[in-house]
Scaffold this motif. Structure first.
Motif, PDB file in Angstrom:
ATOM      1  N   UNK A  48     -45.892 -35.798  81.412  1.00  0.00           N
ATOM      2  CA  UNK A  48     -44.669 -36.030  80.641  1.00  0.00           C
ATOM      3  C   UNK A  48     -44.985 -36.768  79.342  1.00  0.00           C
ATOM      4  N   UNK A  49     -45.880 -37.761  79.413  1.00  0.00           N
ATOM      5  CA  UNK A  49     -46.274 -38.481  78.204  1.00  0.00           C
ATOM      6  C   UNK A  49     -46.922 -37.540  77.197  1.00  0.00           C
ATOM      7  N   UNK A  50     -47.765 -36.654  77.687  1.00  0.00           N
ATOM      8  CA  UNK A  50     -48.472 -35.734  76.790  1.00  0.00           C
ATOM      9  C   UNK A  50     -47.486 -34.786  76.112  1.00  0.00           C
ATOM     10  N   UNK A  51     -46.492 -34.301  76.852  1.00  0.00           N
ATOM     11  CA  UNK A  51     -45.486 -33.423  76.233  1.00  0.00           C
ATOM     12  C   UNK A  51     -44.725 -34.155  75.136  1.00  0.00           C
ATOM     13  N   UNK A  52     -44.406 -35.422  75.346  1.00  0.00           N
ATOM     14  CA  UNK A  52     -43.701 -36.179  74.317  1.00  0.00           C
ATOM     15  C   UNK A  52     -44.569 -36.364  73.079  1.00  0.00           C
ATOM     16  N   UNK A  53     -45.861 -36.582  73.286  1.00  0.00           N
ATOM     17  CA  UNK A  53     -46.772 -36.712  72.148  1.00  0.00           C
ATOM     18  C   UNK A  53     -46.906 -35.380  71.407  1.00  0.00           C
ATOM     19  N   UNK A  56     -43.918 -34.999  69.293  1.00  0.00           N
ATOM     20  CA  UNK A  56     -43.971 -35.799  68.067  1.00  0.00           C
ATOM     21  C   UNK A  56     -44.751 -35.087  66.971  1.00  0.00           C
ATOM     22  N   UNK A  57     -45.688 -34.229  67.368  1.00  0.00           N
ATOM     23  CA  UNK A  57     -46.477 -33.478  66.389  1.00  0.00           C
ATOM     24  C   UNK A  57     -45.784 -32.200  65.937  1.00  0.00           C
ATOM     25  N   UNK A  58     -45.137 -31.518  66.867  1.00  0.00           N
ATOM     26  CA  UNK A  58     -44.635 -30.173  66.580  1.00  0.00           C
ATOM     27  C   UNK A  58     -43.130 -30.100  66.415  1.00  0.00           C
ATOM     28  N   UNK A  59     -42.386 -31.016  67.038  1.00  0.00           N
ATOM     29  CA  UNK A  59     -40.940 -30.880  67.056  1.00  0.00           C
ATOM     30  C   UNK A  59     -40.534 -29.669  67.887  1.00  0.00           C
ATOM     31  N   UNK A  60     -39.335 -29.142  67.674  1.00  0.00           N
ATOM     32  CA  UNK A  60     -38.896 -27.958  68.400  1.00  0.00           C
ATOM     33  C   UNK A  60     -37.634 -28.216  69.197  1.00  0.00           C
ATOM     34  N   UNK A 135     -43.024 -41.512  66.819  1.00  0.00           N
ATOM     35  CA  UNK A 135     -44.371 -41.771  66.331  1.00  0.00           C
ATOM     36  C   UNK A 135     -44.675 -40.897  65.126  1.00  0.00           C
ATOM     37  N   UNK A 136     -45.362 -41.447  64.132  1.00  0.00           N
ATOM     38  CA  UNK A 136     -45.843 -40.580  63.054  1.00  0.00           C
ATOM     39  C   UNK A 136     -46.902 -39.628  63.595  1.00  0.00           C
ATOM     40  N   UNK A 143     -53.288 -40.611  69.828  1.00  0.00           N
ATOM     41  CA  UNK A 143     -52.978 -40.807  71.256  1.00  0.00           C
ATOM     42  C   UNK A 143     -53.406 -39.606  72.084  1.00  0.00           C
ATOM     43  N   UNK A 144     -53.192 -38.404  71.574  1.00  0.00           N
ATOM     44  CA  UNK A 144     -53.617 -37.198  72.297  1.00  0.00           C
ATOM     45  C   UNK A 144     -55.135 -37.116  72.392  1.00  0.00           C
ATOM     46  N   UNK A 145     -55.835 -37.566  71.359  1.00  0.00           N
ATOM     47  CA  UNK A 145     -57.297 -37.580  71.415  1.00  0.00           C
ATOM     48  C   UNK A 145     -57.792 -38.533  72.494  1.00  0.00           C
ATOM     49  N   UNK A 146     -57.180 -39.713  72.565  1.00  0.00           N
ATOM     50  CA  UNK A 146     -57.554 -40.674  73.614  1.00  0.00           C
ATOM     51  C   UNK A 146     -57.247 -40.111  75.000  1.00  0.00           C
ATOM     52  N   UNK A 147     -56.103 -39.424  75.108  1.00  0.00           N
ATOM     53  CA  UNK A 147     -55.769 -38.800  76.397  1.00  0.00           C
ATOM     54  C   UNK A 147     -56.816 -37.767  76.784  1.00  0.00           C
ATOM     55  N   UNK A 148     -57.250 -36.943  75.830  1.00  0.00           N
ATOM     56  CA  UNK A 148     -58.242 -35.910  76.130  1.00  0.00           C
ATOM     57  C   UNK A 148     -59.535 -36.520  76.646  1.00  0.00           C
ATOM     58  N   UNK A 149     -59.958 -37.628  76.053  1.00  0.00           N
ATOM     59  CA  UNK A 149     -61.159 -38.306  76.541  1.00  0.00           C
ATOM     60  C   UNK A 149     -60.937 -38.870  77.946  1.00  0.00           C
TER      61      UNK A 149
END
Length: 321
Positions: A48-53, A56-60, A135-136, A143-149
């Motif tokens: 759920x956190x990842x979808x929100x991030x 924040x990047x794509x909108x929709x 988030x900008x 944040x997504x990069x940190x999640x991927x790691x």
């Protein structure tokens, strides 16, 4: 949505099921089943956190309907992460390298393992709160990069190190897409969704299947004994049953249904499809982590995981209303 009475009854059923599991399962099977249930609930919240991030990047338009439920699930990450502490006493049963029974490498050092696990859970818990704020794009991307790691570390530590001889460089992506699928399935169960969410569910189904299938094809056709042994172990006992359950209920059925644009736009149909994907996702985790567990014990573990998830869903439904 079910009310507090239904949730209480399910939690009581979960407690009874756990008693059955303790009495019928051997300790190793019980430990692996508990890990599967915990990782299932953690995946719903972290996804759920990842979808929100991503939003924040794509909108929709999909974000307008999904954000309230995703926010509640993301906020619950810290609570599910904290439950992971209860698994620490089970670590010697889960990891064959824990007490030095196998030749340990630096990666399988117990303090280093504990430090990595704590870092991953703290990061995911923080993301659960951060993701709910506007988030900008730069911070969302970081944040997504940190999640991927973190998901790469988590997949290696909590899944692959149960069988230290098996290595897969793609398994981090496998777990990440599974988390996204489970979180969006929870949104579908709660809100029903719309055509946009239906389309994203279809993408998730295809993503999980593609990564799982390619891992199998690459590993099996590579004809490497240590990788073949990992798959052979999952062909014994209840392993094939869990695999077919995850495929039919979590992949094939939803995929066939979601091909229809009419079904993708039906809130009632998406609720059913989301529920099937949650069941299939749990069965997939059981196949990965505890294929040798018997049916009675795993029904008990599945009930506990379902109870925890339903509690989150009920909370999400109330927040949405």
């Amino acid at each position: 949505m079910p009310g507090p009475a239904a949730a209480a009854l399910l939690l009581l059923a979960a407690a009874a099921a756990m008693i059955v599991a303790v009495l019928t399962l051997d300790p190793v099977a019980l430990a692996r089943g508990a890990l599967a249930g915990w990782l299932f609930c953690l995946s719903v919240c972290t996804g759920a956190s990842v979808w929100l991030l991503i939003g924040a990047l794509t909108g929709g338009r999909w974000l307008v309907r999904a954000a309230p439920v995703l926010g509640v699930l993301a906020r619950g990450t810290w609570a599910v992460a904290l439950l992971g502490v209860a698994l620490v006493p089970l670590a010697p049963l889960l990891f064959p390298w824990w007490e030095g029974e196998t030749d340990p490498a630096l990666w399988f050092d117990v303090p280093f393992f504990a430090l990595r696990g704590a870092a991953v859970l703290i990061l995911w818990s923080v993301l659960g709160f951060v993701a709910m704020r506007p988030l900008p794009p730069v911070l969302a991307a970081l944040a997504l990069t940190l999640y991927a790691l973190a998901v790469s570390v988590a997949s290696a530590d909590w899944v692959l190190s149960l069988d230290p001889g098996f290595v897969s460089t793609a398994f981090g992506a496998h777990l990440a897409v599974l988390q996204l699928a489970l979180a969006l399935a929870a949104v579908a169960v709660l809100s029903g969704g719309d055509g946009d969410i239906g389309g994203l569910l279809l993408v998730c189904v295809l993503g999980v299947f593609y990564l799982a299938a390619m891992e199998y094809v690459v590993s099996w056709t590579g004809n490497l004994p240590h990788k073949a042994a990992w798959y052979l172990a999952r062909q014994d006992g209840w392993g094939p049953g869990w695999l077919w359950l995850s495929f039919i209920v979590g992949i094939a059925g939803p995929f066939a249904a979601l091909l229809s644009s009419r079904i993708r736009k039906s809130a009632a149909a998406l609720r059913v499809i989301g529920g099937a994907m949650l069941v299939g996702g749990l069965a997939h985790l059981v196949w990965l982590l505890a294929p040798e567990c018997g049916a009675v014990g795993m029904v008990a573990i599945a009930t506990v995981a379902a109870a925890l998830s339903l509690a989150l869903l009920i909370a999400g439904g109330r927040h949405e209303r």
